[in-house]
Design an enzyme around this catalytic site. Sequence first.
Site, PDB file in Angstrom:
ATOM      1  N   ASP A  60       0.839  -1.195   0.000  1.00 43.48           N
ATOM      2  CA  ASP A  60       0.000   0.000   0.000  1.00 43.48           C
ATOM      3  C   ASP A  60       0.881   1.254   0.000  1.00 43.48           C
ATOM      4  O   ASP A  60       2.103   1.158   0.125  1.00 43.48           O
ATOM      5  CB  ASP A  60      -0.927  -0.040   1.229  1.00 43.48           C
ATOM      6  CG  ASP A  60      -2.261   0.630   0.953  1.00 43.48           C
ATOM      7  OD1 ASP A  60      -2.350   1.449   0.025  1.00 43.48           O
ATOM      8  OD2 ASP A  60      -3.234   0.344   1.692  1.00 43.48           O
ATOM      9  N   ASP A  62     -10.664   2.534  -3.145  1.00 40.76           N
ATOM     10  CA  ASP A  62     -11.176   1.344  -2.449  1.00 40.76           C
ATOM     11  C   ASP A  62     -12.657   1.115  -2.707  1.00 40.76           C
ATOM     12  O   ASP A  62     -13.460   2.050  -2.671  1.00 40.76           O
ATOM     13  CB  ASP A  62     -11.012   1.518  -0.930  1.00 40.76           C
ATOM     14  CG  ASP A  62      -9.581   1.323  -0.465  1.00 40.76           C
ATOM     15  OD1 ASP A  62      -8.680   1.144  -1.321  1.00 40.76           O
ATOM     16  OD2 ASP A  62      -9.364   1.359   0.757  1.00 40.76           O
TER      17      ASP A  62
END
Length: 412
Positions: free
Chosen positions: A158, A219
């Site tokens: 990430d 997301d």
Amino acid sequence: MVLVVLVFASALSVATFALENGLMRTPPMGWLAWERFRCNTDCDSDPQNCISENLFTDMADRLSEDGWRELGYVYVNIDDCWSSMERDEKGRLQPDPERFPGGIPKLARYMHDRGLKLGIYADIGSVTCEGYPGTPLDKIETDAQTFADWEVDMLKFDGCHSNATEQEQGYPLMSKALKASGRPIGYSCSWPVYQDCLPPKVNYTQLGELCNLWRNYYDIEDSWDSVQGIIDWFFDHQDVLIPVAGPGRWNDPDMLIIGNFGLSMDQSRTQMALWAIMAAPLFMSNDLRTISSGARSILQNKMAISINQDPLGIQGRRIVKEKSGIEVFWRPLSNNASALVFFSRRNDMPYRYQTSLRRLNYTTGIYKIFDVFTEKTMMLKGSTDFVVSVNHTGVVMWYVSVPAELNLGQFY
Ligand SMILES: *[C@@H]1O[C@H](CO)[C@@H](O)[C@H](O)[C@H]1NC(C)=O
Ligand SMILES: *[C@@H]1O[C@H](CO)[C@@H](O)[C@H](O)[C@H]1NC(C)=O
């Protein structure tokens, strides 16, 4: 024949810039904790649902006992919030000792004993999105080696709390460190999301050389709005995204949320169908212990999975966008076959959409149609008009092939 030419042209372009770790020649499939279980670390009051060893072994049991593994769902992936707040005395990441008392190697063994694989999560920033220890540049080699020593099979890297310079150096460095670790580890890069998702900031050619998959866009959440927003973005930018996907390197529109609370059954079929058209990784984020039989049958649809996993690995495209709110998507597949999805953005009754295969760029001739969700078969001439009835926010999905006897005729 137009279809064949397209297939070969794309297959050739794939060979020129694939990540050379030999992994994920078809989109990876499995389960990922994030969307459903987030950063729930409260094992005292919510032991069933907190991020802990038990959650991952529970999901592994379900994957191996309820028919998922045989269909290809083999990754069990940890997301954020797994680690201790401190590195160990040797500077290595370590799991939270209370929630992961057996350590990550034990969890990896648990997966491998069942024919499954374990994925883990790290972040290139000073700390992860949720504030756990990050993997800044000077820790990349240590962490890659630690994951390899633990026998982890995949890493999601990430990008929270990092800047552009760190990302430019860190994502390639991690790719190199994973390769040097001596263990095949699939590499998922969240980099594009932190570069506004598109060129010129994102270099998708470079991503294809570094990563097996990458999160292009924001997301997913447990709602139809979120799924539709992702569909819009990926197909609005298909001309950028299609050429960069192929065996070993995939665009990742994020997790399947089928089986949670946000989607109707029709919307669930839409997510499954369009993720198959996109050659998307299929990581479910749901609770496999309590999933409904309806959601399960969509996620376990053999033809939808086989379309997703087609070995040519060519990402499909939107080919029609009607004012009526009907859109048609197409993906070329091996064996001269293809997939078609008819999708309705309408908000009313099932819409009767009339077209013909010829109007959808097929040549004249006879085709065999297999309806992916009703499992009905029919023969259809390219020139014949037909009507599909598409529920609002739902799909009709077809596997279109050339009948075997005609295939023989072509080659002999
Ligand atoms: C990015 O972060 C590093 C610290 O890791 C810092 O030295 C550098 O100046 C930052 N660069 C930018 C462009 O902010
Ligand atoms: C993108 O990356 C590729 C491969 O690393 C490189 O050859 C190319 O020059 C880059 N493109 C741009 C616009 O920076």
